[in-house]
Scaffold this active site. Sequence first.
Site, short mmCIF file in Angstrom:
data_model
loop_
_atom_site.label_atom_id
_atom_site.label_comp_id
_atom_site.label_asym_id
_atom_site.label_seq_id
_atom_site.Cartn_x
_atom_site.Cartn_y
_atom_site.Cartn_z
N ARG A 140 0.79 -1.24 0.00
CA ARG A 140 0.00 0.00 0.00
C ARG A 140 0.82 1.28 0.00
O ARG A 140 0.26 2.36 0.02
CB ARG A 140 -0.97 0.01 1.18
CG ARG A 140 -1.91 -1.13 1.06
CD ARG A 140 -3.08 -1.08 1.99
NE ARG A 140 -3.64 -2.41 1.88
CZ ARG A 140 -3.20 -3.45 2.58
NH1 ARG A 140 -2.29 -3.29 3.51
NH2 ARG A 140 -3.69 -4.64 2.38
N GLY A 148 -1.41 -11.35 8.12
CA GLY A 148 -1.35 -12.80 8.31
C GLY A 148 -2.48 -13.29 9.21
O GLY A 148 -2.40 -14.37 9.80
N GLY A 149 -3.55 -12.50 9.29
CA GLY A 149 -4.68 -12.82 10.18
C GLY A 149 -5.41 -14.10 9.82
O GLY A 149 -6.21 -14.60 10.60
N GLU A 150 -5.14 -14.64 8.64
CA GLU A 150 -5.78 -15.90 8.24
C GLU A 150 -4.86 -17.09 8.47
O GLU A 150 -5.13 -18.20 8.01
CB GLU A 150 -6.20 -15.82 6.77
CG GLU A 150 -7.53 -15.11 6.56
CD GLU A 150 -7.54 -13.68 7.03
OE1 GLU A 150 -6.64 -12.92 6.60
OE2 GLU A 150 -8.41 -13.31 7.83
N TRP A 204 -2.37 -4.50 9.71
CA TRP A 204 -1.97 -4.30 8.31
C TRP A 204 -2.43 -3.00 7.65
O TRP A 204 -2.35 -2.88 6.43
CB TRP A 204 -2.39 -5.51 7.49
CG TRP A 204 -3.83 -5.91 7.61
CD1 TRP A 204 -4.40 -6.60 8.64
CD2 TRP A 204 -4.89 -5.63 6.70
NE1 TRP A 204 -5.74 -6.78 8.42
CE2 TRP A 204 -6.07 -6.19 7.23
CE3 TRP A 204 -4.97 -4.98 5.46
CZ2 TRP A 204 -7.30 -6.12 6.58
CZ3 TRP A 204 -6.19 -4.91 4.81
CH2 TRP A 204 -7.34 -5.47 5.37
N ASN A 210 -8.78 -9.21 12.73
CA ASN A 210 -9.65 -10.26 13.25
C ASN A 210 -8.90 -11.25 14.14
O ASN A 210 -7.71 -11.48 13.95
CB ASN A 210 -10.27 -11.03 12.08
CG ASN A 210 -9.22 -11.75 11.25
OD1 ASN A 210 -8.57 -11.15 10.42
ND2 ASN A 210 -9.01 -13.04 11.51
N ASP A 214 -14.88 -11.82 10.75
CA ASP A 214 -13.68 -11.30 10.07
C ASP A 214 -13.75 -9.79 9.85
O ASP A 214 -13.36 -9.29 8.81
CB ASP A 214 -13.46 -12.03 8.73
CG ASP A 214 -12.11 -11.73 8.11
OD1 ASP A 214 -11.22 -11.23 8.82
OD2 ASP A 214 -11.95 -11.99 6.90
N ASP A 267 -12.02 -7.08 10.72
CA ASP A 267 -10.80 -6.41 11.18
C ASP A 267 -11.08 -4.93 11.46
O ASP A 267 -11.75 -4.27 10.66
CB ASP A 267 -9.71 -6.42 10.10
CG ASP A 267 -9.28 -7.80 9.65
OD1 ASP A 267 -10.14 -8.58 9.23
OD2 ASP A 267 -8.07 -8.06 9.69
N ASN A 302 -13.35 -0.84 4.64
CA ASN A 302 -12.24 -1.78 4.77
C ASN A 302 -10.96 -0.96 4.88
O ASN A 302 -11.00 0.19 5.30
CB ASN A 302 -12.24 -2.77 3.60
CG ASN A 302 -11.58 -4.10 3.95
OD1 ASN A 302 -10.40 -4.14 4.24
ND2 ASN A 302 -12.35 -5.17 3.95
#
Lengths: 524, 253
Positions: free
Chosen positions: A123, A183-185, A233, A251, A294, A296, A380
Amino acid sequence: MKLVIAFFVGLPLLAQVTHERLLNAEKEPGNWLTYSGNFAGHRFSPLQQINDTNASQLQPAWVYQSNSLQKFETTPIVVDGVMYISEAPSHVTALDTKTGRPLWKYRRPMADDIRVCCGQVNRGVAVLGDLVYVGTIDAHLVALDAKTGAVRWDTTVADYRAGLSITVAPLAVKDKIVVGIAGGEYGIRGFLDAYDAKTGKLAWRFWTVPAAGDPEAKTWAGESYKNGSAATWVTGAYDPETNLLYWGTGNPGPDWNGEVRAGDNLYSDCLLALDVDTGKLKWYFQFTPHDVHDWDATEVPVLIDAEIRGQKRKLVLFPNRNAFSYVLDRTTGQFLMGRPYAKQTWATGLDDSGRPIRVAGTSPTVAGTRVWPSVAGANNWYSPSFSPKTGLLYVAAREAGSVYFFGKADFKAGEQYNGGGFRSIPGEEEWGAIRALKPTTGEVAWEHRLFTPPYAGVLSTAGNLVFGATNEGQIFALNAATGKLLWRFQGGGLVRSNPMSYLSEGKQYVAMALGNSLYVFHVR
Amino acid sequence: MFWLATLLLFQTPPPVLDLPARNPHTTSADLADGKQLYQGRCAGCHGPEGSGGKGANLAVPVLPRAADDRSLYRIIRYGLPDTEMPGSLMDAREIWQTAAFVRSLGSVSAAPVAGDTRNGERVLRGKAGCLQCHALGNEGGRAGPSLTGIGARRGAAHLRAKIADPASEVHESFRMVQVTTRDGRTVRGTRLNEDSWSIQLRDAAGAFHSLWKEEIAKLVSERRTTMPPYRDRLNEQELTDLVAYLSAERGAQ
C-alpha cells in the site's frame, strides 16, 4: 525539482524529510509526505487549483504502467517533485512528477512460497531523512536511498513461511519507522513494531495477542491465544500532543469459528493507543469483541478536535468494517458515540461503553448464516477522508451482506486457519455509496450512490472536491458539500487504491492507481 | 481480510504456470543437451563453468534467487526484470534441460575466490576509496551503482577487470551528461532516464534534475565512466583481496 538550488554551494542541497516536516505537512501542501497526507489520517489536500468550477476539465497528464497484474494498492508519496510508489509484490519506483519517467527502481526478487490470503500487494512507502521505507511481502522492512534506490538496510521482521507478510505502508514518526504485520488468516501472533530509522534495529514490539500469564490471556479460552492473529496491516495515525500512535488491529483467528476461542479475544479488532517512544499501551478500545465475521478494525483512524456533548475534545473517528462509525476521546479512549453508517443486522445498537448489543443467531453455522455487513465489511482498509473545510467525514460505504459458514479449525503453521468461510447472498442486490457523515453525530449529510460496493479510498480537497473510484474502473470527483458528480474518467481496471494530490512545478495534480496503472490528472 | 477468493469482481492473481515443482528433465541425455544450450546462450555472461562474469556466479550450492526448480525455470524463461539477465524463448523442455545443467554447476563446489577478504575490505574503505562513489549497506556515496550484493550479481574475473580498467566494460545504459539550458544554467550528472522529449539526471550532490529537451540549448552525453582505473593504484595482492571481498559481498539477506 528546483534547478537553482544546486548552485548555492554549501547549502544543504537536498532538503531532507524531517520529523518536523512530517508534523507540519499542512504547511507544504505541494508535497504528500505520509500515507494519509498528515499524521491525523485526514487524507485531505489543502490545494485548490483544481476545484468545483474546473474539475470537469480534468484530464490525464501522464500514466505509469506497473508491470504487475496483482492489485495495485499504493498511495504515492511526493517529496519536492519526486514521487515514490510501491508496486506489487514489494517493488519501489521513484518517478519524476514532471514527466512521469522513472528515476530509479528497486526490484525485489520474491520467493516462490509466499503465503498471503488476499494477493501479494503493497500500500505504499514511508520517507524520512534521505531514506524510503518499504515493508515486503516476505516480511522484511527495507530502507532505500531516496536518491538511488540502493538498499541501505534490510531487516527481517518475521518468518514469511509461517504466513506473516507486510502489505501496510510504514509510518515514519520521530526517529522511528512503525510497521505492522499481515497474516490474520494464518493463526499468527500479531504485533506492531517500531524500528530505528537509521539502522533498522528493533526499537519496540507490541504484541497484539497475549502470552501465557498475561492478563489478556483470560479473554481467550484455553491456549487459543496462541493462534490469535490480530494483525496490524493498515497504517495508523499519530498525535504529537498525546505522543500516542493510534493503530487498528485485525480479526481474531480462526476467523469464523469462535467456539475454539470463547472470550473477548484481546487485542483483536481494537484501536490501540501506544506511546510512540516505548510502545507501551495507553488505552485500547475493542469494537467487535469476540468477532466471528472477520471484521478487522484495520481502518485508518481520523483525528480531529471538535465539540461533542457540549465540550470541545480531542477525538478519534473510526468508521469501522462492522458498519458502525465510532467517536472516541483520543486521550482516554472513552467511547462517546457510535452509529451505523451502512446496513447491519448483527447488533441492535451499542451500549453506553460502546460494546455492541448482539442480535442472537448471527454467528456462522454449518448451514450458513446471513448477516450484514459482508465479510469485506461496510468499509475496509481503504482510506476515509476528513475535510476541515466542510467539517465532514467521507466514507466509501459498502452495502452488502454475506452468508457466513462455520467450519473446523485445526492449526498448522504456515497454513490458513479460518474455521469456516463465506459467500455472497444469492439474489441480493449489492451496492455502495460515497457518504458524507457529520463526524460527531454520524448523521448522513449526503450520499452519492454507486453501482457496486466500492473498494477504494477517498480524498477531499480545499477545492471543495471529493475524489473516489469504482470497481468498474472509474475515478470520479464529487462536490464536497453536496455530493454532486462533477467529473469521471474510465481508467480501464478495477480500483483498489487511494487518491492523493500534490504540486509539480507549481501545478496541482491528482494521482490514483486505477487497474494496474498509476494515473495522474490535471487541468490544463 | 480473507474474502478475495470467491467474489467474481475481484481480480485473479497473475497466471501461475502449471509448473511441476521438480525438474522433470534430469537424465544424463537431458544434461548433455542442457550443457549445449547453456554454452550457446548463457556462458557468454555466466562463464563456461558458471563461475560468473558479467552474469552471476551460478556454480554455488544454493542459488539465492532460484533455490527451487520453479524459480530457476522462471528466471531462465522470463529473466530478472530490470537487470541484464534476459528471458529466453526456449521451449519448456529446453528450459528444464538448461536448468538441470545449471544445477550441476553448483554441485561441483566452485572454489571460493582466493584472497584475504579482511584485507580486501581495508583496501576498499581505505586506500581505494571506493565508498566515495559506491554505496555498501548503510554507508557510501551515490555516483556509482551500489556494491551491496555485488558478489551475487557479478563473477570474480569480471570484477577484477572492471576495477583494474573501468573503461573495459561500462554498463550499456550508463551516461554522464552535461546540459546547458537556454537560459544559461549548466547541470552535470548521471543520466537516469531519457526519451525523445525529456531527460532526467542526478548531479554529484544527489539532486534530481528533469528537463524538457526544448529547454536545452546543448546536451553532451558520454558513455565514459568517472570511475578511476586501479591498475596502477593497487598492487596484485590488494586487487586479489579486494575481489575476494566483493565476491563474498552477498547483500543483507
